[in-house]
Design a protein around this motif. Sequence first.
Motif, PDB file in Angstrom:
ATOM      1  N   LEU A 171      -2.486  -6.022  -5.034  1.00 37.20           N
ATOM      2  CA  LEU A 171      -3.456  -5.651  -4.001  1.00 37.20           C
ATOM      3  C   LEU A 171      -4.849  -6.197  -4.320  1.00 37.20           C
ATOM      4  O   LEU A 171      -5.572  -6.644  -3.428  1.00 37.20           O
ATOM      5  CB  LEU A 171      -3.513  -4.128  -3.843  1.00 37.20           C
ATOM      6  N   ARG A 200      -1.139  -2.586  -8.053  1.00 44.30           N
ATOM      7  CA  ARG A 200      -2.601  -2.654  -7.973  1.00 44.30           C
ATOM      8  C   ARG A 200      -3.102  -4.069  -8.245  1.00 44.30           C
ATOM      9  O   ARG A 200      -4.057  -4.530  -7.611  1.00 44.30           O
ATOM     10  CB  ARG A 200      -3.231  -1.669  -8.958  1.00 44.30           C
ATOM     11  N   LYS A 247       0.823  -1.208   0.000  1.00 45.96           N
ATOM     12  CA  LYS A 247       0.000   0.000   0.000  1.00 45.96           C
ATOM     13  C   LYS A 247       0.861   1.262   0.000  1.00 45.96           C
ATOM     14  O   LYS A 247       0.538   2.241  -0.687  1.00 45.96           O
ATOM     15  CB  LYS A 247      -0.944  -0.008   1.207  1.00 45.96           C
ATOM     16  N   GLU A 248       1.947   1.236   0.741  1.00 46.69           N
ATOM     17  CA  GLU A 248       2.845   2.395   0.777  1.00 46.69           C
ATOM     18  C   GLU A 248       3.527   2.600  -0.579  1.00 46.69           C
ATOM     19  O   GLU A 248       3.624   3.722  -1.071  1.00 46.69           O
ATOM     20  CB  GLU A 248       3.892   2.202   1.881  1.00 46.69           C
ATOM     21  N   GLN A 273       2.351   1.726  -3.386  1.00 43.49           N
ATOM     22  CA  GLN A 273       1.335   2.182  -4.323  1.00 43.49           C
ATOM     23  C   GLN A 273       1.282   3.711  -4.310  1.00 43.49           C
ATOM     24  O   GLN A 273       1.236   4.351  -5.360  1.00 43.49           O
ATOM     25  CB  GLN A 273      -0.027   1.592  -3.955  1.00 43.49           C
ATOM     26  N   LYS A 274       1.328   4.287  -3.129  1.00 45.86           N
ATOM     27  CA  LYS A 274       1.314   5.748  -3.008  1.00 45.86           C
ATOM     28  C   LYS A 274       2.554   6.361  -3.645  1.00 45.86           C
ATOM     29  O   LYS A 274       2.473   7.375  -4.347  1.00 45.86           O
ATOM     30  CB  LYS A 274       1.232   6.153  -1.535  1.00 45.86           C
TER      31      LYS A 274
END
Length: 147
Positions: free
Chosen positions: A30, A27, A8-9, A11-12
Amino acid sequence: MSTLAQLKEEQKVAMRAKDKARLGTIRLALAAVKQIEVDTRQELSESDVIAVLTKMVKQRKDSISQYEAAGRQELADVEAAEIEVLKTFLPQALSQQEIDALVDAAISDSGATGMQDMGKVMGILKPQVQGRADMGALSGIIRSRLA
């Protein structure tokens, strides 16, 4: 930091950097994790997330061989790039010496004497090497030791 939190980190970070290829792969990972969580109605553990990522790498390796056989190198290159992104989230691969030591320990711990004990040895090794070694290659090593 857990693998899921790391995904998730990253992805940012990929969004901020406008790195579309990396962002797309993250993505996909995830989404695969979320799909399993929805299907099973439970949150995945760290080892489950590693198993999902390992499966995704294996699928891409299979796709590469099929694309190359069909003469579609551009698609194989895309899959290879996705593998490199996914590998950054997997644990560090084991060296051949580490694999040999783990196999020897598992064989002695299980008391394996022949091929009929292969399942016992694999049962001991699988949690230890999940995502860190190719299970097919590991199986071959065990076969050669038990034969």
